[in-house]
Design a protein around this motif. Structure first.
Motif, short mmCIF file in Angstrom:
data_model
loop_
_atom_site.label_atom_id
_atom_site.label_comp_id
_atom_site.label_asym_id
_atom_site.label_seq_id
_atom_site.Cartn_x
_atom_site.Cartn_y
_atom_site.Cartn_z
N ARG A 133 -19.79 -0.12 11.14
CA ARG A 133 -18.61 -0.70 10.48
C ARG A 133 -17.39 0.08 10.92
O ARG A 133 -17.47 1.26 11.25
CB ARG A 133 -18.76 -0.61 8.97
CG ARG A 133 -19.85 -1.51 8.46
CD ARG A 133 -20.03 -1.33 6.99
NE ARG A 133 -21.06 -2.23 6.54
CZ ARG A 133 -20.95 -2.99 5.48
NH1 ARG A 133 -19.86 -2.94 4.74
NH2 ARG A 133 -21.93 -3.79 5.13
N LEU A 134 -16.27 -0.61 10.89
CA LEU A 134 -15.02 -0.01 11.35
C LEU A 134 -13.92 -0.37 10.38
O LEU A 134 -13.80 -1.54 9.97
CB LEU A 134 -14.70 -0.56 12.75
CG LEU A 134 -13.45 -0.08 13.43
CD1 LEU A 134 -13.53 1.42 13.72
CD2 LEU A 134 -13.27 -0.83 14.74
N LEU A 135 -13.12 0.59 9.98
CA LEU A 135 -11.97 0.36 9.12
C LEU A 135 -10.73 0.78 9.89
O LEU A 135 -10.62 1.92 10.34
CB LEU A 135 -12.08 1.18 7.83
CG LEU A 135 -10.84 1.18 6.93
CD1 LEU A 135 -10.61 -0.23 6.35
CD2 LEU A 135 -10.99 2.19 5.81
N LEU A 136 -9.82 -0.17 10.06
CA LEU A 136 -8.53 0.12 10.68
C LEU A 136 -7.48 -0.12 9.60
O LEU A 136 -7.49 -1.15 8.93
CB LEU A 136 -8.29 -0.81 11.87
CG LEU A 136 -9.35 -0.74 12.96
CD1 LEU A 136 -9.17 -1.86 13.96
CD2 LEU A 136 -9.30 0.61 13.65
N ILE A 137 -6.59 0.84 9.42
CA ILE A 137 -5.65 0.72 8.32
C ILE A 137 -4.24 1.07 8.79
O ILE A 137 -4.05 1.95 9.62
CB ILE A 137 -6.09 1.61 7.13
CG1 ILE A 137 -5.28 1.33 5.89
CG2 ILE A 137 -6.06 3.07 7.51
CD1 ILE A 137 -5.88 1.92 4.62
N GLY A 138 -3.29 0.31 8.30
CA GLY A 138 -1.88 0.55 8.60
C GLY A 138 -1.07 0.06 7.42
O GLY A 138 -1.61 -0.21 6.36
N HIS A 139 0.23 -0.08 7.61
CA HIS A 139 1.06 -0.67 6.57
C HIS A 139 2.14 -1.51 7.22
O HIS A 139 2.45 -1.36 8.40
CB HIS A 139 1.63 0.38 5.61
CG HIS A 139 2.52 1.39 6.26
ND1 HIS A 139 3.88 1.19 6.41
CD2 HIS A 139 2.27 2.60 6.79
CE1 HIS A 139 4.42 2.25 7.00
NE2 HIS A 139 3.45 3.12 7.26
N LEU A 140 2.69 -2.43 6.45
CA LEU A 140 3.61 -3.42 6.99
C LEU A 140 5.07 -3.13 6.66
O LEU A 140 5.97 -3.66 7.31
CB LEU A 140 3.25 -4.81 6.46
CG LEU A 140 1.81 -5.25 6.69
CD1 LEU A 140 1.55 -6.58 6.00
CD2 LEU A 140 1.50 -5.35 8.17
N ASP A 141 5.31 -2.32 5.64
CA ASP A 141 6.69 -2.06 5.23
C ASP A 141 7.29 -0.91 6.02
O ASP A 141 6.59 -0.16 6.70
CB ASP A 141 6.75 -1.77 3.74
CG ASP A 141 6.03 -0.48 3.35
OD1 ASP A 141 5.02 -0.14 4.02
OD2 ASP A 141 6.46 0.17 2.41
N THR A 142 8.61 -0.81 5.94
CA THR A 142 9.33 0.30 6.56
C THR A 142 10.14 1.00 5.47
O THR A 142 10.44 0.41 4.43
CB THR A 142 10.28 -0.19 7.67
OG1 THR A 142 11.22 -1.11 7.11
CG2 THR A 142 9.52 -0.87 8.79
N VAL A 143 10.49 2.24 5.72
CA VAL A 143 11.31 2.98 4.76
C VAL A 143 12.75 2.49 4.85
O VAL A 143 13.39 2.25 3.83
CB VAL A 143 11.23 4.50 5.05
CG1 VAL A 143 12.17 5.26 4.13
CG2 VAL A 143 9.81 4.99 4.89
N LEU A 144 13.22 2.33 6.05
CA LEU A 144 14.61 1.92 6.27
C LEU A 144 14.65 0.47 6.75
O LEU A 144 13.63 -0.15 6.99
CB LEU A 144 15.26 2.83 7.31
CG LEU A 144 15.20 4.33 7.01
CD1 LEU A 144 15.68 5.12 8.21
CD2 LEU A 144 16.00 4.65 5.76
N SER A 145 15.83 -0.02 6.92
CA SER A 145 16.01 -1.37 7.45
C SER A 145 17.27 -1.38 8.29
O SER A 145 18.19 -0.62 8.04
CB SER A 145 16.15 -2.36 6.29
OG SER A 145 16.05 -3.66 6.77
#
Length: 157
Positions: free
Chosen positions: A110-122
């Protein structure tokens, strides 16, 4: 005694050379195919990066974060993944979570790849200078998310 020490030294040097040559062995045929697949889709990876960076998605921009999630949903579905959006309670003031799953074979790793979609700044739009890309979220985490897609796509071919 000197002859024994010298023999030991020569043996250790030979072992070190063997170990070094194994580390620098030529890539296998499978590895070469993966590298070729990544190279072939570099332009597409930069396009995906530009698309996601140009969507304002600071943490408090819930619609923007969801829009980035839709971009990745499209990419993951093209690779055969099932995708879904997990809503969070409104009082949390967060967009939620994008989840992509792929049914593997029984007994396979099994493989888990994790990230996030938001940014701190814009605000900083995508721009590219050769192989260097700039823009909001490039290093945290939109570039990493693109790498996840690119790696899965290369392994899928």
């Amino acid at each position: 005694m000197i002859t024994h020490a010298r023999s030991l030294f020569v043996s250790l040097c030979a072992l070190a050379l063997l170990a070094t040559s194994a580390i620098h062995a030529a890539p296998s045929a499978v590895e070469n195919r993966i590298v070729a697949a990544v190279d072939q889709r570099t332009a597409a990876a930069f396009e995906l990066l530009a698309e996601t960076v140009n969507v304002p998605s600071a943490t408090e921009n819930l619609a923007g974060v969801r829009a980035v999630g839709e971009i990745y949903a499209r990419e993951f579905r093209a690779l055969g993944f099932d995708t879904r959006w997990v809503e969070l309670p409104a009082e949390m003031k967060r967009a939620g979570h994008f989840v992509a799953t792929h049914q593997g074979r029984r007994g396979s790793p099994r493989l888990l790849l994790i990230g996030h979609l938001d940014t701190v700044l814009s605000g900083e739009p995508y721009r590219r200078n050769g192989n260097l890309a700039h823009g909001t979220g490039i290093a945290d985490m939109k570039g990493g998310d693109v790498i996840i897609v690119a790696a899965l796509r290369a392994l899928h071919t």
